[in-house]
Design an enzyme around this catalytic site. Structure first.
Site, mmCIF file in Angstrom:
data_model
loop_
_atom_site.group_PDB
_atom_site.id
_atom_site.type_symbol
_atom_site.label_atom_id
_atom_site.label_comp_id
_atom_site.label_asym_id
_atom_site.label_seq_id
_atom_site.Cartn_x
_atom_site.Cartn_y
_atom_site.Cartn_z
ATOM 1 N N ARG A 125 -13.332 -8.250 -2.384
ATOM 2 C CA ARG A 125 -12.652 -8.076 -1.106
ATOM 3 C C ARG A 125 -12.340 -6.589 -0.897
ATOM 4 O O ARG A 125 -11.935 -5.876 -1.808
ATOM 5 C CB ARG A 125 -11.365 -8.897 -1.101
ATOM 6 C CG ARG A 125 -10.548 -8.778 0.185
ATOM 7 C CD ARG A 125 -9.280 -8.001 -0.031
ATOM 8 N NE ARG A 125 -8.442 -7.955 1.159
ATOM 9 C CZ ARG A 125 -7.362 -7.172 1.275
ATOM 10 N NH1 ARG A 125 -7.004 -6.395 0.274
ATOM 11 N NH2 ARG A 125 -6.655 -7.177 2.389
ATOM 12 N N ILE A 126 -12.552 -6.101 0.315
ATOM 13 C CA ILE A 126 -12.337 -4.698 0.636
ATOM 14 C C ILE A 126 -11.130 -4.574 1.563
ATOM 15 O O ILE A 126 -11.050 -5.252 2.584
ATOM 16 C CB ILE A 126 -13.588 -4.080 1.282
ATOM 17 C CG1 ILE A 126 -14.731 -4.048 0.260
ATOM 18 C CG2 ILE A 126 -13.297 -2.674 1.805
ATOM 19 C CD1 ILE A 126 -16.054 -3.635 0.831
ATOM 20 N N SER A 127 -10.196 -3.715 1.191
ATOM 21 C CA SER A 127 -8.991 -3.513 1.996
ATOM 22 C C SER A 127 -9.246 -2.475 3.079
ATOM 23 O O SER A 127 -10.328 -1.892 3.167
ATOM 24 C CB SER A 127 -7.845 -3.046 1.104
ATOM 25 O OG SER A 127 -8.037 -1.682 0.759
ATOM 26 N N GLY A 163 -0.056 -3.002 5.193
ATOM 27 C CA GLY A 163 0.061 -4.342 5.750
ATOM 28 C C GLY A 163 -1.083 -5.217 5.285
ATOM 29 O O GLY A 163 -1.621 -5.027 4.197
ATOM 30 N N GLY A 191 -4.732 -5.989 5.223
ATOM 31 C CA GLY A 191 -5.909 -5.177 5.475
ATOM 32 C C GLY A 191 -6.819 -5.729 6.542
ATOM 33 O O GLY A 191 -7.344 -4.989 7.394
ATOM 34 N N THR A 237 0.875 -1.157 0.000
ATOM 35 C CA THR A 237 0.000 0.000 0.000
ATOM 36 C C THR A 237 0.915 1.210 0.000
ATOM 37 O O THR A 237 2.070 1.104 0.401
ATOM 38 C CB THR A 237 -0.882 0.014 1.278
ATOM 39 O OG1 THR A 237 -1.638 -1.185 1.332
ATOM 40 C CG2 THR A 237 -1.830 1.197 1.307
#
Length: 280
Positions: A182-184, A204, A206, A154
């Site tokens: 998928r949501i970070s 890192g 999520g 990130t």
């Protein structure tokens, strides 16, 4: 006036001396460019600018160079938060834009400030953001060979401007090979949070960062009177209870800089006009 940026974890990629040196040089250059930009711009504008430079560098997993998901598609997320107004805006799983952070910034003027998927892309298209593929050959090769690099990439920036205002921006290309949808953490307050006391950007895994509410905890603890170091120490101890994988960068209202990671090594750089520091 101070700037600190991160580019994810060094362990996410080839750990050769050449890659390490390239990331150190890149982060130094971007930190200096961001600080120069800060001379005539707000913390809010500078945070977006710095993250866009990181998105444009294929050394990092954000924007150009983003990871490919399990269905062969790149989906990116980004957010920005203004410490003065305490407003955050973001995009989740957006496709085919060069700089997700600028779409997130554009959304700040809207009532609906966090958009996902096709809605985020449609908003970008109607607001002048051109269709752009962020895929690079290296990522396609990794995908085809099923090489999962651990998903710890990130980018982010925290800024304190001349008026004492704080802002933060964070962007990610995902962890690679994840389930579509998928949501970070990057477009949540767990990974990207600021107020008038402190601003934090995380990187890192999520799911670990969200489980620990890392950025929001640090900022809240500083707001409640803890020093930046104390807030980091307590929050990372809580992360350690489930072996959470995270790193974070921060600046408080007094101009104190801080960074910490739970596993080696988060890549970062900071600059205040005199002192230029980077990871080793």
């Amino acid at each position: 006036m101070k700037v600190i940026i991160h580019g994810g974890f060094f362990s996410e990629s080839d750990q050769s001396h050449e890659v390490k040196a390239a990331k150190q040089e890149s982060l130094k250059n971007i930190a200096k460019q961001a600080f120069e930009f800060l001379q005539t711009h707000s913390a809010f504008d500078t945070a977006a600018f710095a993250v866009s430079l990181l998105e444009n560098d294929e050394l990092y997993n954000a924007g150009i160079g983003s990871q490919i998901q399990s269905d062969g598609i790149i989906r990116m997320s980004a957010a920005i938060m203004d410490g003065e107004t305490q407003k955050m805006s973001g995009v989740i799983n957006i496709q085919d834009v060069k700089n997700p952070v600028f779409v997130a910034k554009e959304l700040m003027k809207e009532d609906d400030r966090v958009l996902g998927g096709s809605g985020a892309k449609k908003y970008a298209s109607t607001h002048g953001f051109e269709n752009f593929s962020t895929e690079i050959p290296k990522r396609r090769k990794e995908y085809e060979e099923k090489l999962n690099n651990g998903g710890k990439g990130t980018v982010g920036c925290v800024v304190l401007d001349k008026d004492g205002k704080l802002a933060v921006a964070t962007s990610t290309g995902g962890k690679g090979f994840e389930i579509p949808g998928r949501i970070s953490d990057s477009a949540t307050v767990a990974g990207n949070y600021a107020n008038s006391f402190c601003a934090v950007s995380c990187t890192g895994v999520g799911e670990d960062i969200v489980s620990n509410a890392t950025a929001a905890k640090i900022v809240t603890r500083v707001t409640d009177g803890m020093s930046l170091g104390e807030a980091f120490d307590k929050t990372f101890k809580e992360l350690k209870t489930f072996d959470g994988f995270a790193g974070a960068i921060a600046i408080d209202q007094h101009g104190n800089l801080y960074h910490q990671d739970s596993h080696p090594t988060m890549v970062f750089a900071s600059f205040d006009g005199e002192n230029l520091k980077t990871f080793h």
